[in-house]
Design an enzyme around this catalytic site. Structure first.
Site, PDB file in Angstrom:
ATOM      1  N   SER A  10       2.287 -44.555  15.275  1.00  0.00           N
ATOM      2  CA  SER A  10       2.197 -43.844  13.990  1.00  0.00           C
ATOM      3  C   SER A  10       2.441 -44.794  12.820  1.00  0.00           C
ATOM      4  CB  SER A  10       3.187 -42.675  13.946  1.00  0.00           C
ATOM      5  OG  SER A  10       2.702 -41.644  13.121  1.00  0.00           O
TER       6      SER A  10
ATOM      7  N   LYS B 147      -3.160 -38.266  11.643  1.00  0.00           N
ATOM      8  CA  LYS B 147      -3.793 -39.474  12.182  1.00  0.00           C
ATOM      9  C   LYS B 147      -4.797 -39.171  13.289  1.00  0.00           C
ATOM     10  CE  LYS B 147      -0.072 -42.660  10.862  1.00  0.00           C
ATOM     11  NZ  LYS B 147       1.047 -41.833  10.395  1.00  0.00           N
TER      12      LYS B 147
ATOM     13  N   SER C 256       2.234 -36.808  10.356  1.00  0.00           N
ATOM     14  CA  SER C 256       1.360 -37.797  11.010  1.00  0.00           C
ATOM     15  C   SER C 256       0.397 -37.210  12.030  1.00  0.00           C
ATOM     16  CB  SER C 256       2.207 -38.886  11.682  1.00  0.00           C
ATOM     17  OG  SER C 256       2.722 -39.766  10.712  1.00  0.00           O
TER      18      SER C 256
END
Length: 293
Positions: free
Chosen positions: A137, A83, A80
């Site tokens: 997230s 992101k 993640s």
């Protein structure tokens, strides 16, 4: 190259933070084959700490000096941490933050079957989706941000590639917006450059440096909590933060902290667990604090 393109390239070089130069320097150092040359390199003066993460880099953003590195040029999944790039590309597009997005079946994770607090049919603003993606997230929120990007997810992926090229990063590859795919890869040194670039976005800094927040979802306030437990903790001054985890990537962390008044980027990739990731970060912060005192 046209004069216009040359001028554009020159402007980018002037704007890039010192940490981008550090990433390039670190890559060059890692590729050296002469042991004598390596012994004389600044790496010999770097921090030597018993961290658990397999890939580590710590950079003084003010000078570009690499303070610590471990296998920082290995290309590995970043989960993640993706992101941060998703947020930058969405913000670069200057889309309406108040536009309502609806979570659809297309946003459901069919690869890892990860859990979500956001059910199909949920409506939220693009701003709320951005905050959920960065702070908690939330994969469905990140997916919706890419799906509603002008031209759809394929155009989003092209925009990410263009962003990476503009940053001068050639060893990072992104195929989707969440980080669930192991095909989303980078190196610790290039993730340091990405984190430093993200720090230039006030909105990313504001969101990721907050311990918690409330955003409207389906017309009602929903409380969000930062996935990085160090944010807001005593002794920490974290300005940008993103955690990540998949089975392939292990526990990951990218953040910019202030060591006194000096901005420092810390990247930890593939730690064995959350406790080890937190311990690594604490070891690094304490060592930096001792150096500064």
């Amino acid at each position: 190259m046209s004069l216009r393109s040359a001028n554009k390239t020159a402007r980018w070089r002037l704007l890039l933070p010192a940490v981008l130069l550090a990433a390039a320097s670190l890559s060059a150092h890692a590729r050296r084959s002469d042991p004598a040359e390596a012994a004389d390199a600044p790496a010999a003066e770097q921090l030597k700490l018993p961290v658990n993460a397999k890939h580590v880099v710590v950079v003084d953003d003010a000078t570009g000096r690499v303070l610590m590195s471990r296998d920082a040029d290995a290309v590995v999944p970043i989960a993640s941490l993706t992101k941060l790039l998703t947020a930058m590309v969405v913000l670069d597009a200057k889309l309406d933050p108040t536009e309502k997005l609806r979570i659809t079946d297309d946003d459901v994770d069919t690869l890892k079957h990860s859990k979500s607090r956001v059910r199909v049919g949920t409506q939220m603003s693009r701003q709320s989706a951005l905050e959920m993606a960065l702070m908690e997230s939330e994969n469905r929120a990140a997916s919706a941000l890419a799906r509603t990007f002008p031209g759809g997810e394929s155009a989003f992926v092209k925009a990410v590639k263009a962003k990476l090229k503009a940053l001068g990063l050639s060893r990072t590859s992104i195929s989707e917006p969440t980080g669930l795919s192991p095909a989303n890869t980078s190196t610790a040194s290039e993730m340091a450059a990405i984190t430093a670039a993200a720090a230039r976005y006030p909105e990313i800094e504001r969101i990721t440096s907050s311990k918690k927040a409330k955003v409207p979802v389906d017309g009602r306030p929903r409380e969000l909590h930062n996935t990085n437990r160090l944010v807001g903790a005593k002794g920490w001054n974290i300005r940008v933060s993103k955690t990540g985890y998949t089975e392939e990537a292990g526990r990951c962390l990218a953040m910019r902290i202030l060591n006194g008044k000096r901005p420092i980027t810390v990247v930890l990739l593939d730690a064995d667990g959350s406790a080890q990731r937190l311990r690594d970060a604490a070891l690094i912060r304490k060592s930096l604090a001792r150096q500064a005192s």
